[in-house]
Design an enzyme around this catalytic site. Sequence first.
Site, PDB file in Angstrom:
ATOM      1  N   PRO A  23     -65.102 -90.902 -34.963  1.00  0.00           N
ATOM      2  CA  PRO A  23     -64.548 -92.187 -35.398  1.00  0.00           C
ATOM      3  C   PRO A  23     -65.644 -93.255 -35.449  1.00  0.00           C
ATOM      4  O   PRO A  23     -66.380 -93.430 -34.477  1.00  0.00           O
ATOM      5  CB  PRO A  23     -63.515 -92.530 -34.317  1.00  0.00           C
ATOM      6  CG  PRO A  23     -63.505 -91.401 -33.345  1.00  0.00           C
ATOM      7  CD  PRO A  23     -64.632 -90.500 -33.646  1.00  0.00           C
ATOM      8  N   GLN A 104     -57.860 -92.151 -34.166  1.00  0.00           N
ATOM      9  CA  GLN A 104     -58.158 -92.635 -32.818  1.00  0.00           C
ATOM     10  C   GLN A 104     -57.359 -93.918 -32.558  1.00  0.00           C
ATOM     11  O   GLN A 104     -57.481 -94.889 -33.298  1.00  0.00           O
ATOM     12  CB  GLN A 104     -59.654 -92.925 -32.673  1.00  0.00           C
ATOM     13  CG  GLN A 104     -60.057 -93.302 -31.257  1.00  0.00           C
ATOM     14  CD  GLN A 104     -61.525 -93.662 -31.157  1.00  0.00           C
ATOM     15  OE1 GLN A 104     -61.943 -94.709 -31.663  1.00  0.00           O
ATOM     16  NE2 GLN A 104     -62.314 -92.819 -30.510  1.00  0.00           N
ATOM     17  N   TYR A 186     -63.978-100.102 -23.940  1.00  0.00           N
ATOM     18  CA  TYR A 186     -62.745-100.721 -24.411  1.00  0.00           C
ATOM     19  C   TYR A 186     -61.677-100.595 -23.322  1.00  0.00           C
ATOM     20  O   TYR A 186     -61.950-100.118 -22.220  1.00  0.00           O
ATOM     21  CB  TYR A 186     -62.348-100.131 -25.759  1.00  0.00           C
ATOM     22  CG  TYR A 186     -63.396-100.422 -26.817  1.00  0.00           C
ATOM     23  CD1 TYR A 186     -63.735-101.739 -27.118  1.00  0.00           C
ATOM     24  CD2 TYR A 186     -64.094 -99.402 -27.451  1.00  0.00           C
ATOM     25  CE1 TYR A 186     -64.723-102.028 -28.049  1.00  0.00           C
ATOM     26  CE2 TYR A 186     -65.093 -99.690 -28.378  1.00  0.00           C
ATOM     27  CZ  TYR A 186     -65.409-100.998 -28.674  1.00  0.00           C
ATOM     28  OH  TYR A 186     -66.392-101.293 -29.578  1.00  0.00           O
TER      29      TYR A 186
END
Length: 359
Positions: A23, A104, A186
């Site tokens: 990704p 994702q 994240y």
Amino acid sequence: MSVLFEPCTLRSLTIPNRVWMAPMCQYSAELSGPDAGVPNDWHFAHYAARAVGGTGLILVEATAVSPEGRISPADLGVWNDTQVEAFRRIVAFLTSQGTVPGIQLAHAGRKASTGRPWTGGGPLGADTGAWRTLAPSAVPFDEGYPVPAELSVEELRAIVGQFADAARRALDAGFRVAEVHGAHGYLIGQFLSPHSNRRTDAYGGSFENRVRFALEVVDAIREVWPDDQPLFFRISATDWLDQNGWTADDTVRFAALLKDHGVDLLDVSTGGNAAGVSIPVGPGYQVPFAARVRAETGLPVAAVGLITDPEQAEKIVANGEADAVLLGRELLRNPSWARHAARTLGGDVHVPPQYHRSV
């Protein structure tokens, strides 16, 4: 026969080869309005080219489960039906080329509300559309970043629900693989690491508490994701910190838990949660982390990070260091990398009839 071009079966899904696309955010969606987060012609052309090039699995870039979960205003999202409808066109084309479509699912947490990289990146200002960022603790990512709001337990539960809703929409769009983004600093990765998680409640402190939110997200997605379709998890195997960070030992321990909770493959990357760290970057520098997880837990893994040539990729899979390789920048440079690698290694790969003259 090249092992890189042998099929890979996870649950009832067979992926035609082991050259997969990592990704990679394109930062190319509309910034606001009804088309915010909606994939457009750029995304179609970008992913279609790699499917035509023979890539076995394409994991669509970090796709936000809510507007405030975007890294930037230009990120893709899967929080509404308009986005789902646009994704269907991309998914249908990938499938028509024999490529397995994956997505994702992500929430950026304290690293949200930033600009596109080519406009300087960094936190947005009040005059450029900034929004409140969220995190396990009120600790900014770096100097110049805003102090995020510490999430309440009620807000955490709502985000778990957003991940589940996003998975439902991804399934409706036709995706066959869902990946939870727990890497690169994240939101989920922020909970895992003591560097960013300073909570004193059931979601902070001990290892068991710090992994709780991630496992709740996995469980919620697994409840709505079909039993016969695989669920991946992307992890940063280390924060690259000497102390008070997430470590390779933590990753192995966590991987065993993920396996018990229905995760079928660990996508092993590193870093992203601590600013200013030194990372020993080199060819295949993250492969040993993937290999260790596979050897010690039996959980299938994909390796990523400066994997650039066919012989290198073949060796990683042939040696049992990983079940597949994920290519990032190399597929940006060469969308037909898989087809060229098959020619080099003597493997078979899908070639559209329009491109038979290139074989």
